[in-house]
Design a protein around this motif. Structure first.
Motif, short mmCIF file in Angstrom:
data_model
loop_
_atom_site.label_atom_id
_atom_site.label_comp_id
_atom_site.label_asym_id
_atom_site.label_seq_id
_atom_site.Cartn_x
_atom_site.Cartn_y
_atom_site.Cartn_z
N ASN A 120 0.79 -1.16 -0.03
CA ASN A 120 0.23 0.46 0.18
C ASN A 120 0.47 1.55 -0.32
O ASN A 120 1.02 2.24 1.31
N TYR A 121 1.04 1.20 -0.42
CA TYR A 121 2.54 2.97 -1.19
C TYR A 121 3.15 2.67 -2.64
O TYR A 121 2.94 1.82 -3.69
N ALA A 122 3.78 3.60 -2.81
CA ALA A 122 3.69 3.94 -4.36
C ALA A 122 5.71 4.03 -4.06
O ALA A 122 6.03 4.72 -3.54
N GLU A 123 6.05 3.60 -5.90
CA GLU A 123 7.51 3.24 -5.09
C GLU A 123 7.64 3.97 -6.89
O GLU A 123 7.13 3.32 -7.54
N VAL A 124 8.64 4.73 -7.30
CA VAL A 124 9.73 4.95 -8.03
C VAL A 124 11.25 5.26 -8.15
O VAL A 124 11.26 6.01 -7.51
N TRP A 125 11.35 4.97 -8.94
CA TRP A 125 13.17 4.77 -9.29
C TRP A 125 13.00 5.83 -10.44
O TRP A 125 13.31 5.79 -11.57
N PHE A 126 14.19 6.73 -10.84
CA PHE A 126 15.07 7.35 -11.13
C PHE A 126 16.53 7.62 -11.76
O PHE A 126 17.13 7.33 -11.23
N LYS A 127 16.27 7.14 -12.86
CA LYS A 127 17.99 7.36 -13.34
C LYS A 127 18.46 8.27 -13.98
O LYS A 127 20.21 8.15 -13.69
N THR A 128 18.25 9.01 -14.35
CA THR A 128 18.76 10.35 -15.14
C THR A 128 17.51 11.46 -14.63
O THR A 128 16.19 11.38 -14.85
N GLY A 129 18.12 12.92 -14.77
CA GLY A 129 17.55 13.96 -14.93
C GLY A 129 17.77 14.77 -15.15
O GLY A 129 19.62 15.39 -14.61
N SER A 130 18.14 16.58 -15.73
CA SER A 130 17.77 17.57 -16.05
C SER A 130 17.20 18.65 -16.23
O SER A 130 16.30 18.27 -16.38
N ILE A 131 17.29 19.36 -15.79
CA ILE A 131 16.44 20.84 -15.77
C ILE A 131 17.84 22.02 -16.17
O ILE A 131 18.78 22.04 -15.82
N SER A 132 16.64 22.71 -17.13
CA SER A 132 17.26 24.27 -17.72
C SER A 132 16.59 24.98 -17.01
O SER A 132 15.63 25.29 -17.48
N VAL A 133 17.06 25.83 -16.63
CA VAL A 133 16.17 27.79 -15.36
C VAL A 133 16.52 28.32 -15.80
O VAL A 133 17.68 28.98 -16.34
#
Length: 362
Positions: A334-347
């Motif tokens: 009874n939960y949510a689980e998410v795995w992230f491998k890569t990410g990028s942000i441009s501001v």
């Protein structure tokens, strides 16, 4: 040719050298395997955490989280070949701001304005779990939001939410995205979302009974199957791109500074079926999100909660929460689980501090 005999002493020396060499080689192999399996802090895996504050699944704000982990909600792991950043959030517990739902989610420390924006977020992820319980007739049951654009001002509505949703008994789940209207006037109770399918179904496909799932989507995404999204907002236009091996790449655009929902006649059929019956029948301000500071969010915003569907048949799942006991919730799914491998942000240079949002909601 005369055959040479090797003395027993020399044979023993040679055998010893072979054993030592083999042992060293095996030890080196073990060490290398250990290095592959070794995990690190989240900022070692995805080096962009200076741009975010982390909200944990207990409702607390952990701030900028370089060299940080929390074994209940946020940590790193290795799937045998790759390091991933894990975001985990139970069905029930303390929440952040005014939300009914728990989240382990990054919130951008700066906000930008859609009309002058040139801002971008990308991510590659896989959803590992969604809630095992929840009323199948409730649209939000068994779903998690993995990326957002959120307004920091006025109603604090959300021009974008990216969902993953999978019903119990199904192998494949759906990926879809929402646009929430920026409600005209001071009363935000009439706000509603419009859902667009990426792979599989949209938000509106629900079960006929509390424990009866609808038909499984044919073009869906499985738990543990990686996909990527790109979100770009430039000169008032939001562009979304979704990619996954073995699936068609999908691209969408949405104007964030000029509304298409300014009159009752503009309300789409999906909204008439989902939201109007429960009194959420508002219209949007003509300029949509113009003039409001917006910011990105990324992580695990669990959309399944323990509130009764009688409160809201779209957002209140009636799921198991074990009175907020996360050990019990994690034990029975009874939960949510998410795995992230890569990410990028441009501001963009036009972005400004988002501290006011955190002051209001922490």
């Amino acid at each position: 040719m005369k055959k040479r005999n090797i003395s027993p002493t020399l044979s023993l020396i040679i055998l010893s050298l072979i054993l030592v060499f083999t042992s060293c080689k095996n030890e080196a192999k073990k060490t290398n395997n250990k290095e592959v399996a070794k995990t690190a802090y989240a900022n070692d895996v995805i080096p962009f955490f200076d741009h975010w504050k982390l909200i944990l699944g207990d409702g607390s704000n952990a701030g900028i989280i370089n060299n940080f982990e929390n074994k209940d909600y946020f940590y790193t792991t290795n799937d045998g070949t790759t390091n991933w950043v894990v975001f985990k959030s139970p069905n029930g517990g303390d929440t952040h701001g005014t939300s009914n739902n728990t989240r382990t989610e990054l919130a951008q420390t700066k906000k930008w304005y859609p009309k002058t924006a040139n801002d971008k977020l990308t991510a590659t992820l896989k959803v590992m779990n969604v809630s095992a319980t929840g009323d199948a007739r409730v649209a939000a049951s068994h779903s998690v939001v993995v990326g957002q654009i959120h307004s920091a001002d006025k109603h604090e509505n959300e021009p974008l939410k990216i969902f993953y949703k999978k019903f119990p008994g199904h192998t494949k789940g759906s990926v879809f995205w929402h646009y929430e209207i920026n409600t005209a006037g001071d009363d935000n109770s009439g706000r509603w979302d419009y859902s667009t399918a990426v792979w599989g179904n949209d938000f509106s496909i629900v079960g006929t009974e509390a424990n009866t799932s609808p038909e499984e989507p044919k073009e869906g995404i499985e738990l543990g199957e990686a996909f990527s999204y790109e979100i770009e907002v430039k000169n008032g236009i939001m562009t979304l791109k979704f990619m996954s091996d073995g699936h068609e790449t999908k691209t969408f655009t949405k104007n964030l500074i000029k509304s298409e929902y300014t009159t009752t006649a503009d309300i789409p059929e999906q909204t008439k079926n989902l939201f109007v019956p429960i009194g959420q029948d508002g219209v949007e301000r003509e300029e949509a999100y113009t003039g409001e500071g917006c910011f990105f969010k990324l992580g695990c915003y669990n959309q399944t909660n323990g509130k009764s569907p009688e409160v809201n048949k779209n957002w209140c799942s009636g799921a198991e929460t074990h009175d907020g006991d996360i050990i019990k919730q994690y034990a029975d799914g009874n939960y949510a689980e998410v795995w992230f491998k890569t990410g990028s942000i441009s501001v963009s240079d036009n972005a400004v501090s988002n501290e006011g949002y955190f002051t209001k909601n922490d």
